[in-house]
Motif scaffolding. Sequence first.
Motif, PDB file in Angstrom:
ATOM      1  N   PHE A  91      51.278  48.140  34.037  1.00  0.00           N
ATOM      2  CA  PHE A  91      50.800  46.770  34.006  1.00  0.00           C
ATOM      3  C   PHE A  91      50.059  46.500  32.709  1.00  0.00           C
ATOM      4  CE2 PHE A  91      50.589  46.467  38.864  1.00  0.00           C
ATOM      5  CZ  PHE A  91      51.910  46.077  38.884  1.00  0.00           C
ATOM      6  N   GLU A  92      50.102  45.261  32.294  1.00  0.00           N
ATOM      7  CA  GLU A  92      49.285  44.838  31.182  1.00  0.00           C
ATOM      8  C   GLU A  92      47.824  44.855  31.589  1.00  0.00           C
ATOM      9  OE1 GLU A  92      49.491  40.929  28.954  1.00  0.00           O
ATOM     10  OE2 GLU A  92      51.563  41.550  29.066  1.00  0.00           O
ATOM     11  N   TYR A  93      46.930  45.071  30.614  1.00  0.00           N
ATOM     12  CA  TYR A  93      45.509  45.137  30.949  1.00  0.00           C
ATOM     13  C   TYR A  93      45.052  43.800  31.510  1.00  0.00           C
ATOM     14  CZ  TYR A  93      40.491  45.250  30.436  1.00  0.00           C
ATOM     15  OH  TYR A  93      39.145  45.173  30.685  1.00  0.00           O
ATOM     16  N   CYS A  94      44.311  43.837  32.600  1.00  0.00           N
ATOM     17  CA  CYS A  94      43.812  42.626  33.243  1.00  0.00           C
ATOM     18  C   CYS A  94      42.517  42.973  33.956  1.00  0.00           C
ATOM     19  CB  CYS A  94      44.849  42.076  34.239  1.00  0.00           C
ATOM     20  SG  CYS A  94      44.267  40.620  35.131  1.00  0.00           S
ATOM     21  N   ASN A  95      41.459  42.200  33.693  1.00  0.00           N
ATOM     22  CA  ASN A  95      40.172  42.454  34.337  1.00  0.00           C
ATOM     23  C   ASN A  95      39.886  41.491  35.471  1.00  0.00           C
ATOM     24  OD1 ASN A  95      39.848  40.166  32.872  1.00  0.00           O
ATOM     25  ND2 ASN A  95      38.018  40.818  31.762  1.00  0.00           N
ATOM     26  N   ASP A  96      40.880  40.719  35.887  1.00  0.00           N
ATOM     27  CA  ASP A  96      40.732  39.811  37.019  1.00  0.00           C
ATOM     28  C   ASP A  96      41.300  40.488  38.260  1.00  0.00           C
ATOM     29  OD1 ASP A  96      40.447  37.774  38.769  1.00  0.00           O
ATOM     30  OD2 ASP A  96      41.801  36.368  37.776  1.00  0.00           O
ATOM     31  N   PRO A  97      40.485  40.799  39.275  1.00  0.00           N
ATOM     32  CA  PRO A  97      41.004  41.504  40.453  1.00  0.00           C
ATOM     33  C   PRO A  97      42.077  40.721  41.191  1.00  0.00           C
ATOM     34  CG  PRO A  97      38.606  41.602  40.383  1.00  0.00           C
ATOM     35  CD  PRO A  97      39.027  40.619  39.337  1.00  0.00           C
ATOM     36  N   GLU A  98      41.929  39.408  41.274  1.00  0.00           N
ATOM     37  CA  GLU A  98      42.934  38.604  41.976  1.00  0.00           C
ATOM     38  C   GLU A  98      44.276  38.650  41.257  1.00  0.00           C
ATOM     39  OE1 GLU A  98      41.489  34.714  42.609  1.00  0.00           O
ATOM     40  OE2 GLU A  98      39.779  35.328  43.834  1.00  0.00           O
ATOM     41  N   GLU A  99      44.243  38.537  39.938  1.00  0.00           N
ATOM     42  CA  GLU A  99      45.491  38.611  39.174  1.00  0.00           C
ATOM     43  C   GLU A  99      46.110  39.989  39.281  1.00  0.00           C
ATOM     44  OE1 GLU A  99      48.621  37.541  36.629  1.00  0.00           O
ATOM     45  OE2 GLU A  99      47.173  36.365  37.799  1.00  0.00           O
ATOM     46  N   ALA A 104      50.417  43.484  41.612  1.00  0.00           N
ATOM     47  CA  ALA A 104      50.792  44.612  42.454  1.00  0.00           C
ATOM     48  C   ALA A 104      51.677  44.161  43.613  1.00  0.00           C
ATOM     49  CB  ALA A 104      49.538  45.299  42.986  1.00  0.00           C
ATOM     50  N   LYS A 105      51.398  42.982  44.147  1.00  0.00           N
ATOM     51  CA  LYS A 105      52.223  42.462  45.243  1.00  0.00           C
ATOM     52  C   LYS A 105      53.632  42.147  44.766  1.00  0.00           C
ATOM     53  CE  LYS A 105      52.165  38.931  48.849  1.00  0.00           C
ATOM     54  NZ  LYS A 105      51.425  37.762  49.396  1.00  0.00           N
ATOM     55  N   ARG A 118      47.171  42.137  56.383  1.00  0.00           N
ATOM     56  CA  ARG A 118      45.740  42.266  56.573  1.00  0.00           C
ATOM     57  C   ARG A 118      45.209  41.074  57.353  1.00  0.00           C
ATOM     58  NH1 ARG A 118      43.072  43.167  50.848  1.00  0.00           N
ATOM     59  NH2 ARG A 118      44.158  41.198  50.503  1.00  0.00           N
ATOM     60  N   SER A 119      44.196  41.315  58.138  1.00  0.00           N
ATOM     61  CA  SER A 119      43.608  40.242  58.934  1.00  0.00           C
ATOM     62  C   SER A 119      42.769  39.329  58.049  1.00  0.00           C
ATOM     63  CB  SER A 119      42.755  40.839  60.052  1.00  0.00           C
ATOM     64  OG  SER A 119      41.668  41.565  59.509  1.00  0.00           O
ATOM     65  N   LEU A 120      42.345  38.208  58.623  1.00  0.00           N
ATOM     66  CA  LEU A 120      41.505  37.272  57.880  1.00  0.00           C
ATOM     67  C   LEU A 120      40.170  37.896  57.505  1.00  0.00           C
ATOM     68  CD1 LEU A 120      42.181  33.900  59.736  1.00  0.00           C
ATOM     69  CD2 LEU A 120      42.501  34.337  57.307  1.00  0.00           C
ATOM     70  N   LYS A 121      39.617  38.682  58.393  1.00  0.00           N
ATOM     71  CA  LYS A 121      38.331  39.311  58.107  1.00  0.00           C
ATOM     72  C   LYS A 121      38.453  40.310  56.960  1.00  0.00           C
ATOM     73  CE  LYS A 121      36.669  38.842  62.856  1.00  0.00           C
ATOM     74  NZ  LYS A 121      36.178  39.542  64.065  1.00  0.00           N
ATOM     75  N   MET A 122      39.552  41.040  56.931  1.00  0.00           N
ATOM     76  CA  MET A 122      39.746  41.988  55.832  1.00  0.00           C
ATOM     77  C   MET A 122      39.929  41.255  54.503  1.00  0.00           C
ATOM     78  SD  MET A 122      42.247  44.819  57.591  1.00  0.00           S
ATOM     79  CE  MET A 122      42.326  45.743  56.066  1.00  0.00           C
ATOM     80  N   ARG A 123      40.665  40.160  54.515  1.00  0.00           N
ATOM     81  CA  ARG A 123      40.845  39.394  53.287  1.00  0.00           C
ATOM     82  C   ARG A 123      39.542  38.764  52.827  1.00  0.00           C
ATOM     83  NH1 ARG A 123      45.480  35.509  54.908  1.00  0.00           N
ATOM     84  NH2 ARG A 123      45.376  36.516  56.934  1.00  0.00           N
ATOM     85  N   ALA A 124      38.754  38.265  53.757  1.00  0.00           N
ATOM     86  CA  ALA A 124      37.461  37.678  53.399  1.00  0.00           C
ATOM     87  C   ALA A 124      36.519  38.735  52.825  1.00  0.00           C
ATOM     88  CB  ALA A 124      36.843  37.012  54.620  1.00  0.00           C
ATOM     89  N   ALA A 125      36.480  39.915  53.445  1.00  0.00           N
ATOM     90  CA  ALA A 125      35.614  40.988  52.943  1.00  0.00           C
ATOM     91  C   ALA A 125      36.061  41.459  51.563  1.00  0.00           C
ATOM     92  CB  ALA A 125      35.614  42.151  53.933  1.00  0.00           C
ATOM     93  N   ALA A 126      37.377  41.510  51.318  1.00  0.00           N
ATOM     94  CA  ALA A 126      37.879  41.928  50.007  1.00  0.00           C
ATOM     95  C   ALA A 126      37.502  40.917  48.925  1.00  0.00           C
ATOM     96  CB  ALA A 126      39.395  42.098  50.057  1.00  0.00           C
ATOM     97  N   ALA A 127      37.544  39.626  49.265  1.00  0.00           N
ATOM     98  CA  ALA A 127      37.161  38.599  48.287  1.00  0.00           C
ATOM     99  C   ALA A 127      35.670  38.669  47.977  1.00  0.00           C
ATOM    100  CB  ALA A 127      37.539  37.218  48.808  1.00  0.00           C
TER     101      ALA A 127
END
Length: 274
Positions: A91-99, A104-105, A118-127
């Motif tokens: 991957f190209e270097y990227c410091n944005d976790p969402e990007e 990766a997806k 992933r459940s909603l709670k897992m997605r919320a906790a990851a954000a």
Amino acid sequence: MKRKSVDNWEEGQLFVFGDDGEVLPYTEAPPEPAPEAPAAPEPEPEETFEARWGAADAPRSAEAFLAERSERPERTGRRVRRREPEDPFEFEYCNDPEEWERRAKEKAEKKGRKRPKRSLKMRAAAALARREYTRKALREKLLRGLEEGETEADVDEALNDMERWGYLSDERFAKVRARNKASVLGDRRIREELRREGVAQETAKIAMNEIAEPENVRCYRLWKRRFGELPADRKEREKQIRYLLYRGFSMSSIDDVLRGRVIVEEEEVTDWGL
């Protein structure tokens, strides 16, 4: 040899006059025989591998190799291709976790593998693990990524759990945002950003009161970094005022700075031996 007289010549013959006044018939000279080409030397017999090293060490011909291969029993097992290790720097270097997560997806989808749901709670906790969110901002983010079978009620329930567990807090978000923006923005701009993020007015007021320095001091520090000298004429004065107003400082704080009413003790710079 009997010569012919001039009166006996025939049409089509070429005559050459000599010294005696008689003509002699012209005859072509016989062609010279072509020189014989030298005979080609006989080729020497080729030295074969068998003749030099023996038949046991001689290489097999293509026909012998194919015939021997056809006599072998066929393999029924399937040959498995060896999997090459994945390159971690693909991957190209990227410091944005969402990007990074999005890339990766996409890579997983191209390979035909689906990521586990992933459940909603897992997605919320990851954000929230990546940065602070207000309840309003996180709710909008989760609503944009709703999957099949998920509703707004499920999102509200997940947000309630995040607040109950201490992962989500508007008050903490307001304090962090006000502290980070205090050095470059005035009170007006900070309050506007908090309101845009969904922070309540009372919560924003508490966060603003916890800023260490007053607004005129912060305005002076920004003016010192940007300009450093008092305006020499009216045009320069208006330019400095516009810049500080755009940053959200009040006119009273700007007037204190331009009139020299703000006195800030310069912090002592300690030499750490660098």
